[in-house]
Design a protein around this motif. Structure first.
Motif, PDB file in Angstrom:
ATOM      1  N   LEU A 107      26.973  73.747  56.344  1.00  0.00           N
ATOM      2  CA  LEU A 107      27.934  74.778  55.913  1.00  0.00           C
ATOM      3  C   LEU A 107      28.784  75.216  57.077  1.00  0.00           C
ATOM      4  CD1 LEU A 107      29.479  75.645  53.430  1.00  0.00           C
ATOM      5  CD2 LEU A 107      27.786  77.657  53.283  1.00  0.00           C
ATOM      6  N   SER A 108      28.238  75.700  58.001  1.00  0.00           N
ATOM      7  CA  SER A 108      28.850  76.211  59.095  1.00  0.00           C
ATOM      8  C   SER A 108      30.100  75.309  59.861  1.00  0.00           C
ATOM      9  CB  SER A 108      28.003  76.922  60.139  1.00  0.00           C
ATOM     10  OG  SER A 108      27.284  77.948  59.468  1.00  0.00           O
ATOM     11  N   ALA A 109      29.275  74.276  59.763  1.00  0.00           N
ATOM     12  CA  ALA A 109      30.245  72.811  60.443  1.00  0.00           C
ATOM     13  C   ALA A 109      30.961  72.521  59.693  1.00  0.00           C
ATOM     14  CB  ALA A 109      29.281  71.623  60.950  1.00  0.00           C
ATOM     15  N   ALA A 110      30.917  72.589  58.425  1.00  0.00           N
ATOM     16  CA  ALA A 110      32.047  72.218  57.404  1.00  0.00           C
ATOM     17  C   ALA A 110      33.088  73.068  57.273  1.00  0.00           C
ATOM     18  CB  ALA A 110      31.663  71.794  56.043  1.00  0.00           C
ATOM     19  N   VAL A 111      32.725  74.518  57.421  1.00  0.00           N
ATOM     20  CA  VAL A 111      33.754  75.600  57.264  1.00  0.00           C
ATOM     21  C   VAL A 111      34.572  75.466  58.444  1.00  0.00           C
ATOM     22  CG1 VAL A 111      33.843  78.044  57.580  1.00  0.00           C
ATOM     23  CG2 VAL A 111      32.664  77.120  55.966  1.00  0.00           C
ATOM     24  N   GLU A 112      34.218  75.442  59.762  1.00  0.00           N
ATOM     25  CA  GLU A 112      35.128  75.153  60.978  1.00  0.00           C
ATOM     26  C   GLU A 112      35.990  73.874  60.881  1.00  0.00           C
ATOM     27  OE1 GLU A 112      33.836  76.375  64.825  1.00  0.00           O
ATOM     28  OE2 GLU A 112      31.940  76.433  64.457  1.00  0.00           O
ATOM     29  N   GLU A 113      35.350  72.963  60.235  1.00  0.00           N
ATOM     30  CA  GLU A 113      36.329  71.690  60.309  1.00  0.00           C
ATOM     31  C   GLU A 113      37.387  71.913  59.248  1.00  0.00           C
ATOM     32  OE1 GLU A 113      35.942  67.163  58.492  1.00  0.00           O
ATOM     33  OE2 GLU A 113      34.260  68.105  59.330  1.00  0.00           O
ATOM     34  N   LEU A 114      37.162  72.253  58.074  1.00  0.00           N
ATOM     35  CA  LEU A 114      38.072  72.456  56.980  1.00  0.00           C
ATOM     36  C   LEU A 114      39.021  73.823  56.839  1.00  0.00           C
ATOM     37  CD1 LEU A 114      35.866  70.884  53.998  1.00  0.00           C
ATOM     38  CD2 LEU A 114      37.584  69.933  55.326  1.00  0.00           C
ATOM     39  N   ALA A 115      38.522  74.880  57.485  1.00  0.00           N
ATOM     40  CA  ALA A 115      39.282  76.033  57.546  1.00  0.00           C
ATOM     41  C   ALA A 115      40.743  75.862  57.891  1.00  0.00           C
ATOM     42  CB  ALA A 115      38.442  77.221  58.320  1.00  0.00           C
ATOM     43  N   PRO A 116      40.998  75.250  58.913  1.00  0.00           N
ATOM     44  CA  PRO A 116      42.571  75.226  59.376  1.00  0.00           C
ATOM     45  C   PRO A 116      43.394  74.557  58.170  1.00  0.00           C
ATOM     46  CG  PRO A 116      41.099  74.641  61.210  1.00  0.00           C
ATOM     47  CD  PRO A 116      40.155  74.695  59.821  1.00  0.00           C
ATOM     48  N   HIS A 117      42.752  73.661  57.298  1.00  0.00           N
ATOM     49  CA  HIS A 117      43.514  73.213  56.636  1.00  0.00           C
ATOM     50  C   HIS A 117      44.044  73.945  55.198  1.00  0.00           C
ATOM     51  CE1 HIS A 117      42.940  69.209  58.602  1.00  0.00           C
ATOM     52  NE2 HIS A 117      41.669  69.660  58.642  1.00  0.00           N
ATOM     53  N   PHE A 118      43.374  74.983  55.166  1.00  0.00           N
ATOM     54  CA  PHE A 118      43.493  76.115  53.920  1.00  0.00           C
ATOM     55  C   PHE A 118      43.820  77.456  54.351  1.00  0.00           C
ATOM     56  CE2 PHE A 118      40.682  72.495  52.678  1.00  0.00           C
ATOM     57  CZ  PHE A 118      41.148  72.164  51.402  1.00  0.00           C
ATOM     58  N   ASN A 119      44.459  77.452  55.404  1.00  0.00           N
ATOM     59  CA  ASN A 119      44.947  78.761  55.872  1.00  0.00           C
ATOM     60  C   ASN A 119      43.721  79.788  55.994  1.00  0.00           C
ATOM     61  OD1 ASN A 119      47.547  77.902  56.289  1.00  0.00           O
ATOM     62  ND2 ASN A 119      47.984  78.183  54.217  1.00  0.00           N
ATOM     63  N   ILE A 120      42.584  79.528  56.194  1.00  0.00           N
ATOM     64  CA  ILE A 120      41.483  80.429  56.258  1.00  0.00           C
ATOM     65  C   ILE A 120      41.055  80.676  58.009  1.00  0.00           C
ATOM     66  CG2 ILE A 120      38.973  80.785  55.915  1.00  0.00           C
ATOM     67  CD1 ILE A 120      40.487  80.183  53.335  1.00  0.00           C
ATOM     68  N   ALA A 121      41.100  82.140  58.017  1.00  0.00           N
ATOM     69  CA  ALA A 121      40.877  82.636  59.529  1.00  0.00           C
ATOM     70  C   ALA A 121      39.338  82.683  59.732  1.00  0.00           C
ATOM     71  CB  ALA A 121      41.621  83.889  59.636  1.00  0.00           C
TER      72      ALA A 121
END
Length: 271
Positions: A196-210
């Motif tokens: 989950l941590s790896a997926a968060v780091e990968e996808l966060a920039p695409h959803f304006n997540i800091a």
């Protein structure tokens, strides 16, 4: 498929001792390594259905998995799933999940099956040991009085039980702890911390997540901690849906795991 082999701290009756959540995470990780490859995020429903034998703390037993028929509790009410052991059928535990349909979605069926597998891992060995003991001097000996052991998942709320507060813990029953164990196993199996941590780091920039990094405050998970924030609740909602699709679960499931792993703050994820 090969036997799913797991071990954890237990008493002489093969019942689990008090297991911390981080220990259950580790046990789920061991199970996952035996089921899918290291690069797989979503465990297929069919993969869990194919498990047909468990070897837990040296107790070797068959696992019957049924997903074809509606499941009911002792009162006749429709339920999502059960895990049970009948001493009349030694060395065999059964997991039954109601079929996918109007009452049970595909995503909830997967969660239910993983939850009931948790009961098979943590509860069935103790049931088998208890059931294998012959009647005592003053016990009834008629087969009709031989009890079956069963846990039941009545609905989706059952799959989101969270750890009790200190006040609740003092009053918690063995059944309550069994359900918490099964839920933690389910969550860690389907959505592991590292994945989950790896997926968060990968996808966060695409959803304006800091993303925010800092030293871990959890002594059981040393190193660097990661948590996320967003100024827009809508962005966070879409982000959770994307993560849910990646792991084959529903958004609420992902939200609970984000909170459990400290990736979002329970007092409010939007900042």
């Amino acid at each position: 498929m090969p036997v799913l082999t797991l071990d954890y701290r237990h008493c002489d009756r093969k019942r689990p001792k008090y297991l911390k959540h981080i220990e259950i995470e580790g046990i789920a990780a061991q199970a996952r390594q035996q089921l899918v490859g290291p690069d797989v995020d979503a465990i297929p429903f069919s993969t869990l259905c194919e498990i047909n034998r468990l070897k837990i703390n040296g107790i070797d037993f068959s696992l019957e998995v049924s997903t074809d028929f509606d499941v009911h509790d002792d009162e006749g009410n429709h339920v999502f799933g059960i895990c049970e052991y009948d001493p009349g059928i030694p060395d065999t535990a059964m997991v039954c999940v109601s079929p996918v349909g109007e009452k049970l979605s595909e995503l909830l069926a997967l969660s239910t099956l993983a939850h009931e597998l948790g009961h098979a891992v943590f509860d069935a060995p103790g049931w088998i040991v208890d059931g294998s003991k012959g009647p005592g001097l003053f016990d009834a000996v008629e087969p009709a009085v031989q009890r079956a052991y069963r846990t039941t998942t009545p609905n989706s709320d059952h799959l989101t039980k969270t750890p009790a507060t200190p006040a609740q813990t003092a009053l918690a029953t063995e059944i309550h702890f069994a359900e918490l164990r099964a839920n933690e196993f389910m969550g860690s199996l389907l959505v592991p911390r590292q994945h989950l941590s790896a997926a968060v780091e990968e996808l966060a920039p695409h959803f304006n997540i800091a993303l925010h990094r800092g030293p871990s405050l959890n002594p059981e998970v040393p190193g660097t901690s990661l948590h996320l924030s967003s100024s827009d609740a809508g962005d966070l909602e879409f982000f959770e849906k994307a993560l849910a699709a990646r792991f084959g679960v529903n958004p609420r499931f992902v939200q609970v795991r984000l909170q459990r792993y400290g990736l979002i703050r329970t007092e409010g994820a939007v900042r």
